[in-house]
Design a protein around this motif. Structure first.
Motif: not given
Length: 504
Positions: A277-294
């Motif tokens: 999370m520290d590598s991307v701007p704070a405005a972006l939200d995270w989620n899981f891709h449907v692929l593993p390890q993505r």
């Protein structure tokens, strides 16, 4: 000879669509429900009846099975579901409250209190999401504070995906990306977070088991099979969030590739290999891709498409209001061919933007002259969306994240002019895929892998490949737009400050 098929479901916010594919990626049949009704029992509330959503699924699948003969076998179903809506249910899975959609705004005060208390940092650090009204975490907390009867009756809390999964199989199962949209999952472990559940006032035991996308959940229940005309032995394969399934189908599965969904609301979604999370701007939200390890990183730009819809309705509908949508946009496209960005006319979106939520209401034209036509004004609206996208992508690029290409889907992608404007303003090539239901296609690939019909995701995608064309930036226009973008930013900042102080 029996033709084996897989069925992709696309359960959206307004309706459900279904597409049946053979194992070579060819379409066999389609089905679609009517739009669901929206309930507004109180100002700001946006709910739906869960039974109506279930019946929409039954309708869409039944339309398909009515079109096929006995030589076509439906081996598996997989679904892409909208994320963020909440359904409180009893221990047996029966709903005890209407479905609270992600459009609901009842939790504004809770969100304000949590932000003041510093809870947003906790939520972001664990789930990868900023706080938003309408998502399950604050909505569960709202029920505990304002409707104790419903909160007490609810022994389970479903997303749309969980609810339909239970009706189809009797299982209490979800997938990582739809679970992630509930804001209750630890993005690093992929498990329900006890700390976030405690913030909502529940325990992880009240949530569905998280299983990988592409895993077989179980056979379709006999009563569901009979209602939809499905054969005995058909199974449900675990799917994912509709954005993730769209990305999968398009092949947006590795860093450097970006999906731009352009309907009334615009959202861009990128791909990461790890939840750093520290590598991307704070405005972006995270989620899981449907692929593993993505993982996906995304930002909503709000209702950028709504501004053009508004202007087309104002300028092209006609005095009697009789012009059809198709006729209005055909006239717009023809007139736009005679325009080009001249740097004099700017538009600021009526809602949304690089730092404005969908509820932000502002906007207007700057530099409007008597010589400007309605098509010039429409072009300025299109350019404003491109400027907002460029502005939002700047922190992403400055963080060193690659943006090699934008896959563009949705209504704006059908325009003969808007994709070129986006390419010229951002300097990023735009890819326009020639297909119209990527969530269903992505889930069909997952279904095929789940039942062993495809050796891998790559094998499935190769079978389902659709044609696409690239729109490349024009160097001359890029230079012109660089100057306009600087002016746009300057005027936007001045206008925002004036609005903040009540001077505009």
């Amino acid at each position: 000879m029996t033709i084996e098929t897989v069925l992709g479901l696309d359960i959206g916010t307004t309706s459900t669509k279904a597409v049946l594919f053979d194992l070579n990626g060819g379409e066999v049949a389609r089905g679609a429900s009517r739009p669901y009704r929206t309930l507004t029992r109180q100002p700001g509330w946006v709910e739906q009846e869960p039974e109506e959503v279930w019946q929409a699924v039954v309708t869409a699948v039944s339309q398909i099975t009515a079109q096929i003969g006995p030589d076509v076998s439906v081996a598996a179903i997989c679904m892409a579901a909208q994320s963020g809506s909440l359904l409180p249910a009893a221990a047996d899975g029966a709903p005890v409250y209407p479905m609270i959609t992600w459009l609901d705004g009842r939790t504004q005060e809770i969100i304000r209190q949590w932000k003041e208390a510093g809870s947003e940092e906790l939520v972001k650090s664990i789930s990868g999401w900023s706080l938003y009204p309408g998502l399950p975490l604050p909505n569960i907390a709202w029920l505990s504070e304002h409707d104790l009867l419903a909160f007490t009756a609810a022994r389970r809390f479903f997303s749309v995906n969980d609810f339909i999964t239970h009706r189809l199989t009797g299982q209490f199962v979800t997938n990582p990306s739809n679970a992630g949209g509930m804001q209750l999952v630890d993005i690093r472990t992929g498990n329900w977070s006890r700390r976030l559940c405690a913030l909502a006032g529940i325990s992880p035991s009240q949530l569905s088991a998280i299983q990988p996308a592409g895993a077989i959940i179980g056979e379709i229940l006999p009563e569901a099979r009979r209602a939809m005309g499905l054969p005995e032995g058909a199974v449900l394969v675990n799917g994912g969030h509709d954005q993730g399934c769209t990305a999968l189908g398009l092949g947006v599965n590795a860093p450097g590739k970006l999906l731009l969904a352009c309907g009334t609301a615009w959202v861009f979604t990128g791909v990461m290999a790890a939840p750093e999370m520290d590598s991307v701007p704070a405005a972006l939200d995270w989620n899981f891709h449907v692929l593993p390890q993505r993982y996906t990183i995304s930002q909503s730009l709000g209702g950028l498409g709504a501004s053009l819809e508004w202007w087309v309705n104002q300028a092209w509908r006609g005095v009697d209001g009789a012009a059809t949508r198709q006729a209005m946009f055909a006239a717009l496209d023809a007139e736009l061919a005679g325009t080009e960005g001249d740097g004099r006319l700017l538009f600021f979106p009526l809602t949304g933007g690089h730092d404005g939520p969908a509820t932000t209401q502002r906007g207007g034209f700057a530099g409007l002259q008597l010589s400007h036509s309605r098509a010039d004004m429409a072009r300025a609206i299109m350019e404003s969306a491109a400027f907002e996208l460029r502005w939002a992508l700047q922190p992403v690029q400055q963080a060193g994240l690659p943006v090699d290409r934008l896959w563009m889907v949705g209504g704006a992608a059908q325009s003969p002019h808007w994709p070129q404007i986006l390419a010229d303003v951002t300097g990023i090539p735009i890819r326009l895929p020639a297909y119209d239901n990527w969530p269903a296609l992505g889930t069909a690939v997952l279904a095929g892998v789940g039942i062993g019909a495809f050796e891998s995701i790559a094998d499935g995608l190769a079978r389902f490949q659709k044609p696409a064309r690239d729109v490349l930036p024009d160097a001359e226009m890029r230079g012109r737009y660089d100057e306009m973008f600087g002016l746009y930013q300057e005027k936007d900042i001045l206008t925002t400050e004036a609005q903040r102080h009540g001077d505009f």
